[in-house]
Design a protein around this motif. Structure first.
Motif: not given
Length: 116
Positions: A1, A3, A5, A107-108
């Motif tokens: 996955q 990702q 962050v 990212g978030q």
């Protein structure tokens, strides 16, 4: 996955410094161009800096030139954004981004607030 962050945001006084980090996973990091974006409150998301693959040459938006430094560590799958002489108008959510198989991956985000 795949990702991304981000971390390192926070509250800082005008003129202060902050370093943001972005941890990447799920893809061959060293082969991907990486970018930092930000979204100030009530405004659209904008490019802050981009970092090429090795040797990691960085390019900057005008407002970031001379104050921000983007870098990458291919051993750790990390990118960084060192921000100096921060201004209230630098207040924003900061994001890292890459492109993986023709899709943008974000990212978030991490909040940076510059205020006295």
């Amino acid at each position: 996955q795949v990702q991304l962050v981000e971390s390192g945001g926070g509250l800082v006084q005008p003129g202060g410094s902050l370093t943001l980090s972005c941890a990447a996973s799920g893809f061959t990091f060293s082969e991907h161009y990486m970018m930092w974006y930000r979204q100030p409150p009530g405004k659209e998301r904008e490019l802050v800096a981009s970092i090429s693959t090795s040797p990691g040459i960085a390019g900057y938006a005008g407002f970031a030139e001379g104050r921000f430094t983007a870098s990458r560590d291919n051993e750790k799958n990390m990118i960084y954004l060192q921000m100096n002489n921060l201004l209230p108008e630098d207040t924003a959510v900061y994001y890292c981004k890459t492109n993986f198989r023709l899709a943008d991956v974000w990212g978030q985000g991490t909040q940076v607030t510059v205020s006295s």
